[in-house]
Design a protein around this motif. Structure first.
Motif, PDB file in Angstrom:
ATOM      1  N   GLY A  72     -13.132  -3.927  -9.835  1.00  0.00           N
ATOM      2  CA  GLY A  72     -13.806  -5.065  -9.216  1.00  0.00           C
ATOM      3  C   GLY A  72     -12.999  -5.757  -8.142  1.00  0.00           C
ATOM      4  O   GLY A  72     -13.418  -6.801  -7.624  1.00  0.00           O
ATOM      5  N   ILE A  73     -11.857  -5.216  -7.758  1.00  0.00           N
ATOM      6  CA  ILE A  73     -10.993  -5.815  -6.734  1.00  0.00           C
ATOM      7  C   ILE A  73     -11.147  -5.028  -5.436  1.00  0.00           C
ATOM      8  O   ILE A  73     -11.169  -3.792  -5.436  1.00  0.00           O
ATOM      9  N   THR A  74     -11.238  -5.759  -4.317  1.00  0.00           N
ATOM     10  CA  THR A  74     -11.324  -5.146  -2.992  1.00  0.00           C
ATOM     11  C   THR A  74      -9.920  -4.931  -2.444  1.00  0.00           C
ATOM     12  O   THR A  74      -9.067  -5.832  -2.532  1.00  0.00           O
ATOM     13  N   TYR A  75      -9.683  -3.765  -1.862  1.00  0.00           N
ATOM     14  CA  TYR A  75      -8.405  -3.453  -1.238  1.00  0.00           C
ATOM     15  C   TYR A  75      -8.624  -3.271   0.255  1.00  0.00           C
ATOM     16  O   TYR A  75      -9.657  -2.748   0.698  1.00  0.00           O
ATOM     17  N   VAL A  76      -7.634  -3.689   1.046  1.00  0.00           N
ATOM     18  CA  VAL A  76      -7.773  -3.695   2.501  1.00  0.00           C
ATOM     19  C   VAL A  76      -7.981  -2.291   3.053  1.00  0.00           C
ATOM     20  O   VAL A  76      -8.708  -2.099   4.032  1.00  0.00           O
ATOM     21  N   SER A  77      -7.362  -1.292   2.440  1.00  0.00           N
ATOM     22  CA  SER A  77      -7.516   0.092   2.891  1.00  0.00           C
ATOM     23  C   SER A  77      -7.226   1.027   1.719  1.00  0.00           C
ATOM     24  O   SER A  77      -6.610   0.613   0.723  1.00  0.00           O
ATOM     25  N   PRO A  78      -7.652   2.289   1.799  1.00  0.00           N
ATOM     26  CA  PRO A  78      -7.342   3.242   0.728  1.00  0.00           C
ATOM     27  C   PRO A  78      -5.840   3.426   0.541  1.00  0.00           C
ATOM     28  O   PRO A  78      -5.368   3.630  -0.582  1.00  0.00           O
ATOM     29  N   CYS A  79      -5.107   3.341   1.646  1.00  0.00           N
ATOM     30  CA  CYS A  79      -3.659   3.503   1.559  1.00  0.00           C
ATOM     31  C   CYS A  79      -3.030   2.369   0.756  1.00  0.00           C
ATOM     32  O   CYS A  79      -2.189   2.591  -0.120  1.00  0.00           O
ATOM     33  N   LEU A  80      -3.426   1.121   1.039  1.00  0.00           N
ATOM     34  CA  LEU A  80      -2.868  -0.020   0.328  1.00  0.00           C
ATOM     35  C   LEU A  80      -3.355  -0.082  -1.117  1.00  0.00           C
ATOM     36  O   LEU A  80      -2.785  -0.812  -1.936  1.00  0.00           O
ATOM     37  N   ALA A  81      -4.421   0.647  -1.433  1.00  0.00           N
ATOM     38  CA  ALA A  81      -4.857   0.753  -2.824  1.00  0.00           C
ATOM     39  C   ALA A  81      -4.084   1.837  -3.561  1.00  0.00           C
ATOM     40  O   ALA A  81      -4.248   2.002  -4.775  1.00  0.00           O
ATOM     41  N   THR A 126       2.205   2.285  12.759  1.00  0.00           N
ATOM     42  CA  THR A 126       2.348   0.999  13.444  1.00  0.00           C
ATOM     43  C   THR A 126       2.008   1.094  14.909  1.00  0.00           C
ATOM     44  O   THR A 126       1.751   0.086  15.546  1.00  0.00           O
ATOM     45  N   THR A 127       2.005   2.298  15.463  1.00  0.00           N
ATOM     46  CA  THR A 127       1.661   2.418  16.877  1.00  0.00           C
ATOM     47  C   THR A 127       0.180   2.672  17.091  1.00  0.00           C
ATOM     48  O   THR A 127      -0.257   2.842  18.214  1.00  0.00           O
ATOM     49  N   SER A 128      -0.577   2.725  16.029  1.00  0.00           N
ATOM     50  CA  SER A 128      -2.015   2.952  16.190  1.00  0.00           C
ATOM     51  C   SER A 128      -2.797   1.980  15.320  1.00  0.00           C
ATOM     52  O   SER A 128      -3.349   2.364  14.292  1.00  0.00           O
ATOM     53  N   PRO A 129      -2.826   0.693  15.673  1.00  0.00           N
ATOM     54  CA  PRO A 129      -3.554  -0.290  14.879  1.00  0.00           C
ATOM     55  C   PRO A 129      -5.048  -0.064  14.982  1.00  0.00           C
ATOM     56  O   PRO A 129      -5.523   0.746  15.765  1.00  0.00           O
ATOM     57  N   GLU A 130      -5.754  -0.840  14.172  1.00  0.00           N
ATOM     58  CA  GLU A 130      -7.220  -0.728  14.161  1.00  0.00           C
ATOM     59  C   GLU A 130      -7.781  -0.990  15.545  1.00  0.00           C
ATOM     60  O   GLU A 130      -7.488  -2.013  16.169  1.00  0.00           O
ATOM     61  N   CYS A 143       3.130  -0.275  -6.498  1.00  0.00           N
ATOM     62  CA  CYS A 143       2.100   0.763  -6.482  1.00  0.00           C
ATOM     63  C   CYS A 143       1.809   1.310  -5.092  1.00  0.00           C
ATOM     64  O   CYS A 143       1.148   2.339  -4.956  1.00  0.00           O
ATOM     65  N   ASN A 144       2.256   0.606  -4.032  1.00  0.00           N
ATOM     66  CA  ASN A 144       1.988   1.099  -2.668  1.00  0.00           C
ATOM     67  C   ASN A 144       3.171   0.930  -1.720  1.00  0.00           C
ATOM     68  O   ASN A 144       3.027   1.155  -0.521  1.00  0.00           O
ATOM     69  N   SER A 145       4.313   0.540  -2.231  1.00  0.00           N
ATOM     70  CA  SER A 145       5.454   0.283  -1.351  1.00  0.00           C
ATOM     71  C   SER A 145       5.990   1.554  -0.696  1.00  0.00           C
ATOM     72  O   SER A 145       6.616   1.489   0.365  1.00  0.00           O
ATOM     73  N   ASP A 146       5.747   2.710  -1.300  1.00  0.00           N
ATOM     74  CA  ASP A 146       6.241   3.975  -0.741  1.00  0.00           C
ATOM     75  C   ASP A 146       5.211   4.699   0.119  1.00  0.00           C
ATOM     76  O   ASP A 146       5.454   5.822   0.564  1.00  0.00           O
ATOM     77  N   CYS A 147       4.054   4.058   0.356  1.00  0.00           N
ATOM     78  CA  CYS A 147       2.971   4.732   1.090  1.00  0.00           C
ATOM     79  C   CYS A 147       3.069   4.572   2.594  1.00  0.00           C
ATOM     80  O   CYS A 147       2.384   5.283   3.341  1.00  0.00           O
ATOM     81  N   ASN A 148       3.936   3.666   3.072  1.00  0.00           N
ATOM     82  CA  ASN A 148       4.073   3.403   4.514  1.00  0.00           C
ATOM     83  C   ASN A 148       2.721   3.126   5.170  1.00  0.00           C
ATOM     84  O   ASN A 148       2.334   3.757   6.156  1.00  0.00           O
ATOM     85  N   CYS A 149       1.978   2.182   4.579  1.00  0.00           N
ATOM     86  CA  CYS A 149       0.622   1.877   5.068  1.00  0.00           C
ATOM     87  C   CYS A 149       0.650   0.973   6.291  1.00  0.00           C
ATOM     88  O   CYS A 149       1.602   0.213   6.516  1.00  0.00           O
ATOM     89  N   ASP A 150      -0.391   1.051   7.079  1.00  0.00           N
ATOM     90  CA  ASP A 150      -0.592   0.181   8.238  1.00  0.00           C
ATOM     91  C   ASP A 150      -1.335  -1.063   7.781  1.00  0.00           C
ATOM     92  O   ASP A 150      -2.515  -1.002   7.424  1.00  0.00           O
ATOM     93  N   LYS A 151      -0.676  -2.205   7.768  1.00  0.00           N
ATOM     94  CA  LYS A 151      -1.295  -3.447   7.298  1.00  0.00           C
ATOM     95  C   LYS A 151      -2.370  -3.969   8.242  1.00  0.00           C
ATOM     96  O   LYS A 151      -3.198  -4.797   7.861  1.00  0.00           O
ATOM     97  N   ASN A 152      -2.351  -3.510   9.488  1.00  0.00           N
ATOM     98  CA  ASN A 152      -3.352  -3.967  10.452  1.00  0.00           C
ATOM     99  C   ASN A 152      -4.697  -3.287  10.264  1.00  0.00           C
ATOM    100  O   ASN A 152      -5.712  -3.740  10.790  1.00  0.00           O
ATOM    101  N   GLN A 153      -4.705  -2.185   9.549  1.00  0.00           N
ATOM    102  CA  GLN A 153      -5.947  -1.436   9.372  1.00  0.00           C
ATOM    103  C   GLN A 153      -6.884  -2.181   8.425  1.00  0.00           C
ATOM    104  O   GLN A 153      -6.450  -2.786   7.451  1.00  0.00           O
ATOM    105  N   TRP A 154      -8.186  -2.120   8.727  1.00  0.00           N
ATOM    106  CA  TRP A 154      -9.199  -2.703   7.850  1.00  0.00           C
ATOM    107  C   TRP A 154     -10.223  -1.625   7.516  1.00  0.00           C
ATOM    108  O   TRP A 154     -11.091  -1.289   8.309  1.00  0.00           O
ATOM    109  N   GLU A 155     -10.048  -1.027   6.363  1.00  0.00           N
ATOM    110  CA  GLU A 155     -10.964  -0.005   5.874  1.00  0.00           C
ATOM    111  C   GLU A 155     -11.173  -0.302   4.392  1.00  0.00           C
ATOM    112  O   GLU A 155     -10.666   0.391   3.515  1.00  0.00           O
TER     113      GLU A 155
END
Length: 588
Positions: free
Chosen positions: A375-384, A49-53, A356-368
C-alpha cells in the motif's frame, strides 16, 4: 472568439511529440519502450545523474519555444470577442424588458448560458482520456494511464471544437436587424437609448468642421461619466466586493481540477465529468431560482443587497465545511516515509536512502511511481529496490522489491505494479461528502447571482448603465482574472513535495503535493477573500440605509414646508391678513 480558440490550438501541430519520461522513445513509428529503471547493482551513478527525467517535447535539439505567443494572442482575441457580451447584453435586456422583469430575464439568460460549460466539460472529459498525440503515435507504446500525473490529454481538440462552434454560432447575428423596431408602448426605452438616438440625429444633421473638437467633446464626456460612477460610494462598494468574490472564484476554479486529482485521486477525465454533471447544473438552477425570487417579490435596491448578502453568508457557511474534508497525504517512500516504509519523516527534502536501495545507484530525479502490495507508493522501481519486471506486458509488474519486503508485509508478496497507490476508503468517503458540500455551496452562490448583477448597474444613473457594467467587467478581468491565479498558484506550489526536472536541469511541474498543506492553503485563501466580501456587504447595506434615511428626512422636511405654504395660501384666499402687532408677529 472562434479565431482565438483555433489560434490557441495551433502550437500542438508544430511542437513535436510529448515525452513523459526519459525512457519514452522519440520515434513514434516504434511501438516498444526501453526497459524501465530497476535496481541493478552494477549500473553506474554517472549514467543516471546525467539523464534526469525529461518532460516536454521530443526534439533532439531543444530550442526556445515561442508557442506561448500563439496562446497569448488566441486568448486576447477570445477576450475581445467575449467582452461586449456582458455590458451590452445586460444593458440590452434591461432596456427592452418590462418593468420588474429584468432580474428574471438576467437569471434565465445566465441559467441557459450554463449549457455551454456543461457541454464543454463533458467533451473535455472525453478529450482528457485521449493521448495528446493521438493519431501520431502508437498508443500501445504508452504505458501510463489517465490517472497518472504525467498524463496529458488531447487538450487541443477542445479549442478546435469550441472555435468552430463559435464561428458557426456567429453566422445568424449577421442577419439580425441593426435595431428592433417595436411599438413604443411595448418598449421601455431607457435614458441611455434616448441619449444615443439624440446623439445620432445630431451627428447626421450637424457636420463638425473640426474633428479634433468632436474628439475632445467625447473624451470630456467620458471623463465626466467615469468621474460620476467612481465617486458613487454604492457603486464602488459593489465593485470591490464583487472583485473579492470573483478573485476567489477564478483562483478556486483554476486549481479545482488539480485539487480533486491530488486530494481524492480522481483522474482529469473523471474530474471534468463530475464538474459537468454536478456543479454546472446546480449553478444553472440557482441562477434561475434567484431570478424568479427577485421577480416574484419585486425587491428594491436595498432588498437586492440583503438577499445577495444572505445567500453569500449561507454559501460561506457551507464552504467552511471543506476544511474537515481534507485527506491525509499519501504514504510515499522517500517523501512522507523512510524508504523502508517503517517510519514517517519530518521533511520530504533529502530523505536518506535505506539499506534496501542504497546499493542500487538510483536516480532520485526520476518519477516513475510504483505501488507496492504493502500500500506504499515508491518514486521509482529502482528506489523500491525492484530487481526485475514483466517487460512491456500490461499491466507492468515489478518483482523482488527489497523495500516492499522491508516493511514486513504479511502477505509475503514483494512485487509492485506501475502507478501510484489509490486513496484509502476514508478519503473516498470524504470525496462524496465533498461533492454534496460543493453542490449546496454552488446553489446558494448562484442564488444571489442575479441580485448581485442588479446591484452593479442599478446604483448609477440610467444613462451611465452601460459604462458602469463595462467598467466593472474591465476591473474584474484585470484585477481579478489576472492576479488571482498567480498568487493562488504561488501559495499552492509551497505544498509540492516532488518536482519534475527537465533536460536542462530546471524545475518543471509538480508530481505530488502535501495534501493537508494544499487543502488548508487552497480553502484558507478562498475563505479569506469571501469573508472580506461579506464585510463589504454589511458596509453596503448600512450605507444604503443611511442614504435612504437621508432622502426620507429631506422629503419629510420638504413635505412639511409645502404643507405650511399651502395652508398659508388657502388662508390668504379666504381672509385678509391681519395687521401685525407691535412686536412684529402676525396672528390669525
Amino acid at each position: 472568439m472562434g479565431t482565438g480558440s483555433i489560434l490557441t490550438a495551433l502550437p500542438h501541430f508544430f511542437m513535436g511529440y510529448y515525452r513523459y519520461s526519459k525512457e519514452t522513445l522519440v520515434n513514434p513509428s516504434e511501438n516498444s519502450t526501453s526497459s524501465l529503471s530497476t535496481c541493478l547493482m552494477d549500473q553506474t551513478l554517472l549514467l543516471n545523474t546525467t539523464s534526469p527525467e525529461i518532460v516536454g517535447q521530443g526534439h533532439e535539439k531543444e530550442s526556445v519555444s515561442y508557442a506561448w505567443i500563439y496562446v497569448l494572442m488566441g486568448n486576447m482575441l477570445r477576450g475581445i470577442g467575449e467582452t461586449p457580451i456582458g455590458p451590452l447584453g445586460i444593458s440590452y435586456l434591461d432596456d427592452f424588458a418590462k418593468e420588474g422583469h429584468s432580474s428574471f430575464y438576467l437569471g434565465s439568460l445566465n441559467a441557459m448560458a450554463m449549457a455551454g460549460p456543461v457541454t464543454g466539460l463533458l467533451l473535455a472529459s472525453q478529450f482528457a482520456k485521449m493521448w495528446v498525440d493521438i493519431g501520431y503515435v502508437d498508443l500501445r507504446s504508452i504505458r501510463i494511464t489517465p490517472s497518472d500525473s504525467r498524463w496529458v490529454g488531447a487538450w487541443w481538440l477542445g479549442f478546435l471544437v469550441a472555435g468552430l462552434l463559435s464561428i458557426i454560432s456567429s453566422i445568424p447575428f449577421f442577419f439580425l436587424p441593426s435595431s428592433l423596431d417595436k411599438p413604443q408602448k411595448e418598449r421601455k426605452v431607457s435614458i441611455s437609448s434616448h441619449l444615443l438616438k439624440t446623439n445620432e440625429e445630431k451627428s447626421q444633421t450637424t457636420n463638425l468642421t473640426n474633428p479634433r473638437q468632436k474628439l475632445t467633446e467625447h473624451i470630456t464626456g467620458l471623463i465626466q461619466s467615469l468621474k460620476s460612477i467612481l465617486t458613487n460610494p454604492l457603486y464602488m462598494i459593489v465593485l470591490f466586493l464583487t472583485w473579492l468574490q470573483i478573485s476567489s472564484f477564478i483562483g478556486a476554479f483554476t486549481y479545482a481540477f488539480k485539487y480533486v486529482e491530488q486530494q481524492y485521486g480522481q483522474s482529469a477525465s473523471e474530474t471534468n465529468m463530475l464538474f459537468g454533471m454536478t456543479a454546472i447544473p446546480t449553478i444553472s438552477i440557482g441562477m434561475f431560482t434567484g431570478g424568479y425570487i427577485t421577480k416574484k417579490f419585486k425587491f428594491t435596491l436595498l432588498g437586492f443587497a440583503k438577499f445577495s448578502f444572505a445567500t453569500s453568508l449561507v454559501s460561506f457557511s457551507f464552504h467552511l465545511l471543506n476544511f474537515a474534508l481534507v485527506c491525509e497525504s499519501k504514504p510515499v517512500a522517500g517523501l512522507t516515509l523512510t524508504y523502508d516504509g517503517n517510519n514517517p519523516v519530518a521533511s520530504h527534502i533529502n530523505v536518506p536512502l535505506s539499506y534496501c536501495n542504497s546499493d542500487c545507484n538510483c536516480d532520485k530525479n526520476q518519477w516513475e511511481p510504483v505501488c507496492g502490495y504493502n500500500g506504499i507508493t515508491y518514486v521509482s522501481p529502482c528506489l523500491a529496490g525492484c530487481n526485475s519486471s514483466s517487460g512491456n506486458k500490461k499491466p507492468i509488474v515489478f518483482y523482488n522489491c527489497s523495500c516492499v519486503e522491508a516493511t514486513g508485509f504479511q502477505n509475503g508478496n514483494n512485487s509492485a505494479h506501475l502507478g501510484e497507490c489509490p486513496r484509502d476508503d476514508k478519503c473516498k468517503r470524504k470525496f462524496y461528502f465533498y461533492l454534496a458540500v460543493q453542490t449546496m455551496y454552488h446553489f446558494f452562490t448562484a442564488l444571489g447571482g442575479a441580485s448581485t448583477f442588479m446591484l452593479i448597474f442599478k446604483n448609477v444613473q440610467p444613462e451611465l448603465k452601460s459604462l458602469a457594467v463595462g467598467f466593472h467587467a474591465l476591473t474584474i478581468r484585470a484585477l481579478g482574472g489576472i492576479p488571482a491565479p498567480i498568487y493562488f498558484g504561488a501559495l499552492i506550489d509551497r505544498a509540492c513535495m516532488k518536482w519534475s526536472i527537465n533536460s536542462h536541469g530546471k524545475r518543471g511541474s509538480c508530481r505530488i503535493y502535501n495534501s493537508i498543506l494544499y487543502g488548508y492553503t487552497y480553502w484558507g485563501l478562498m475563505d479569506s477573500l469571501k469573508f472580506a466580501a461579506l464585510i463589504l456587504y454589511v458596509v453596503l447595506i448600512f450605507t444604503m440605509k443611511k442614504k435612504l434615511q437621508g432622502k426620507d428626512t429631506k422629503a419629510s422636511e420638504n413635505g412639511k414646508k409645502a404643507m405650511n405654504e399651502a395652508n398659508l395660501e388657502s388662508l390668504n384666499d379666504g381672509h385678509s391678513v391681519p395687521p401685525a402687532r407691535a412686536d412684529g408677529e402676525t396672528h390669525f
